[in-house]
Design a protein around this motif. Sequence first.
Motif, PDB file in Angstrom:
ATOM      1  N   GLY A 184       0.814  -1.206   0.000  1.00 30.79           N
ATOM      2  CA  GLY A 184       0.000   0.000   0.000  1.00 30.79           C
ATOM      3  C   GLY A 184       0.846   1.255   0.000  1.00 30.79           C
ATOM      4  O   GLY A 184       1.923   1.306  -0.598  1.00 30.79           O
ATOM      5  N   VAL A 185       0.343   2.251   0.686  1.00 32.97           N
ATOM      6  CA  VAL A 185       0.985   3.558   0.793  1.00 32.97           C
ATOM      7  C   VAL A 185       1.398   3.746   2.246  1.00 32.97           C
ATOM      8  O   VAL A 185       0.634   3.429   3.148  1.00 32.97           O
ATOM      9  CB  VAL A 185       0.013   4.691   0.400  1.00 32.97           C
ATOM     10  N   ILE A 186       2.581   4.266   2.463  1.00 33.14           N
ATOM     11  CA  ILE A 186       2.997   4.586   3.830  1.00 33.14           C
ATOM     12  C   ILE A 186       3.708   5.929   3.845  1.00 33.14           C
ATOM     13  O   ILE A 186       4.570   6.202   3.009  1.00 33.14           O
ATOM     14  CB  ILE A 186       3.862   3.473   4.463  1.00 33.14           C
ATOM     15  N   HIS A 187       3.283   6.762   4.778  1.00 39.72           N
ATOM     16  CA  HIS A 187       3.887   8.079   4.999  1.00 39.72           C
ATOM     17  C   HIS A 187       4.350   8.157   6.451  1.00 39.72           C
ATOM     18  O   HIS A 187       3.742   7.536   7.335  1.00 39.72           O
ATOM     19  CB  HIS A 187       2.877   9.199   4.735  1.00 39.72           C
ATOM     20  N   ALA A 188       5.369   8.922   6.699  1.00 39.58           N
ATOM     21  CA  ALA A 188       5.895   9.075   8.055  1.00 39.58           C
ATOM     22  C   ALA A 188       4.810   9.529   9.025  1.00 39.58           C
ATOM     23  O   ALA A 188       4.771   9.093  10.183  1.00 39.58           O
ATOM     24  CB  ALA A 188       7.066  10.058   8.064  1.00 39.58           C
ATOM     25  N   SER A 189       3.899  10.374   8.566  1.00 45.40           N
ATOM     26  CA  SER A 189       2.850  10.899   9.442  1.00 45.40           C
ATOM     27  C   SER A 189       1.891   9.815   9.939  1.00 45.40           C
ATOM     28  O   SER A 189       1.145  10.037  10.890  1.00 45.40           O
ATOM     29  CB  SER A 189       2.060  11.985   8.711  1.00 45.40           C
ATOM     30  N   GLY A 223      12.911   0.440   5.726  1.00 47.69           N
ATOM     31  CA  GLY A 223      11.683   0.858   5.077  1.00 47.69           C
ATOM     32  C   GLY A 223      11.815   2.213   4.403  1.00 47.69           C
ATOM     33  O   GLY A 223      12.573   3.077   4.845  1.00 47.69           O
ATOM     34  N   ARG A 224      11.090   2.365   3.317  1.00 53.05           N
ATOM     35  CA  ARG A 224      11.049   3.644   2.598  1.00 53.05           C
ATOM     36  C   ARG A 224       9.594   4.056   2.453  1.00 53.05           C
ATOM     37  O   ARG A 224       8.731   3.233   2.160  1.00 53.05           O
ATOM     38  CB  ARG A 224      11.695   3.503   1.225  1.00 53.05           C
ATOM     39  N   TYR A 225       9.348   5.329   2.649  1.00 57.72           N
ATOM     40  CA  TYR A 225       7.995   5.858   2.530  1.00 57.72           C
ATOM     41  C   TYR A 225       7.623   6.028   1.062  1.00 57.72           C
ATOM     42  O   TYR A 225       8.490   6.262   0.219  1.00 57.72           O
ATOM     43  CB  TYR A 225       7.891   7.206   3.258  1.00 57.72           C
ATOM     44  N   GLY A 226       6.333   5.887   0.779  1.00 60.84           N
ATOM     45  CA  GLY A 226       5.857   6.103  -0.577  1.00 60.84           C
ATOM     46  C   GLY A 226       4.637   5.260  -0.897  1.00 60.84           C
ATOM     47  O   GLY A 226       4.063   4.596  -0.037  1.00 60.84           O
ATOM     48  N   ASP A 227       4.245   5.289  -2.156  1.00 60.78           N
ATOM     49  CA  ASP A 227       3.111   4.532  -2.662  1.00 60.78           C
ATOM     50  C   ASP A 227       3.669   3.310  -3.388  1.00 60.78           C
ATOM     51  O   ASP A 227       4.318   3.433  -4.425  1.00 60.78           O
ATOM     52  CB  ASP A 227       2.287   5.397  -3.621  1.00 60.78           C
ATOM     53  N   TYR A 228       3.414   2.126  -2.852  1.00 67.91           N
ATOM     54  CA  TYR A 228       3.960   0.887  -3.406  1.00 67.91           C
ATOM     55  C   TYR A 228       2.885   0.007  -4.030  1.00 67.91           C
ATOM     56  O   TYR A 228       3.114  -1.178  -4.279  1.00 67.91           O
ATOM     57  CB  TYR A 228       4.716   0.110  -2.308  1.00 67.91           C
ATOM     58  N   ARG A 229       1.720   0.583  -4.301  1.00 65.02           N
ATOM     59  CA  ARG A 229       0.663  -0.219  -4.921  1.00 65.02           C
ATOM     60  C   ARG A 229       1.082  -0.590  -6.342  1.00 65.02           C
ATOM     61  O   ARG A 229       1.512   0.257  -7.111  1.00 65.02           O
ATOM     62  CB  ARG A 229      -0.659   0.548  -4.913  1.00 65.02           C
ATOM     63  N   ASP A 230       0.972  -1.863  -6.657  1.00 67.15           N
ATOM     64  CA  ASP A 230       1.323  -2.393  -7.980  1.00 67.15           C
ATOM     65  C   ASP A 230       0.025  -2.514  -8.778  1.00 67.15           C
ATOM     66  O   ASP A 230      -0.675  -3.528  -8.720  1.00 67.15           O
ATOM     67  CB  ASP A 230       2.003  -3.754  -7.817  1.00 67.15           C
ATOM     68  N   TRP A 231      -0.301  -1.458  -9.509  1.00 73.25           N
ATOM     69  CA  TRP A 231      -1.576  -1.404 -10.224  1.00 73.25           C
ATOM     70  C   TRP A 231      -1.699  -2.507 -11.262  1.00 73.25           C
ATOM     71  O   TRP A 231      -2.790  -3.032 -11.486  1.00 73.25           O
ATOM     72  CB  TRP A 231      -1.778  -0.021 -10.840  1.00 73.25           C
ATOM     73  N   ASP A 232      -0.597  -2.876 -11.889  1.00 69.61           N
ATOM     74  CA  ASP A 232      -0.661  -3.955 -12.881  1.00 69.61           C
ATOM     75  C   ASP A 232      -1.043  -5.278 -12.220  1.00 69.61           C
ATOM     76  O   ASP A 232      -1.845  -6.044 -12.760  1.00 69.61           O
ATOM     77  CB  ASP A 232       0.675  -4.115 -13.616  1.00 69.61           C
TER      78      ASP A 232
END
Length: 172
Positions: free
Chosen positions: A127-132, A147-156
């Motif tokens: 999914g998506v993860i933000h520090a907040s 871990g790295r923050y961001g949007d990791y959704r694999d739409w394909d």
Amino acid sequence: MSAMHVLVGYATAHGSTRGVAERLAAGLGRAGLKTDVRPLDVVDDADTYGAFVLGSAVHNQSWLNPAEKFVRDNLELLGPRPVWLFSVGMPGALRGPWKRLGPMEAPVIVRSLPADLSYRDHQLFSGVIHASQLPLGGRIRFRLMGGRYGDYRDWDAIDGWAAEIAGELLRT
């Protein structure tokens, strides 16, 4: 013959699981299936659906309470109908040696659900993860795990799974 009515139900903490559910419903809709996308804590007419795609954000390797409650409360109804499950966690955000742990989470999640829940498939998406979204201690642990923050959704991958589900439902 009318199209099967499918509930794409979800429980979300920060919205990323809702996005996955909406994308799955869009894919099912393109295939000609009638879908409703709804939070599981507001579904009071589950018996009107012929099939279910149910998902939840994952916290502490378990589904959120509204999703677990929906499944427990509707086990008898779900039993004879086609059911698919999806979970939205953070395997895509992990790096280094921790990345290997991501796929190991899926069986733990499924074991936390009722043992007599019958389903056709379970997918674990990132999914998506933000520090907040994390408390200070959680942010520290997340960074220590690479871990790295961001949007990791694999739409394909999400679109591909929706196409698989649609294919199965349209064959029945």
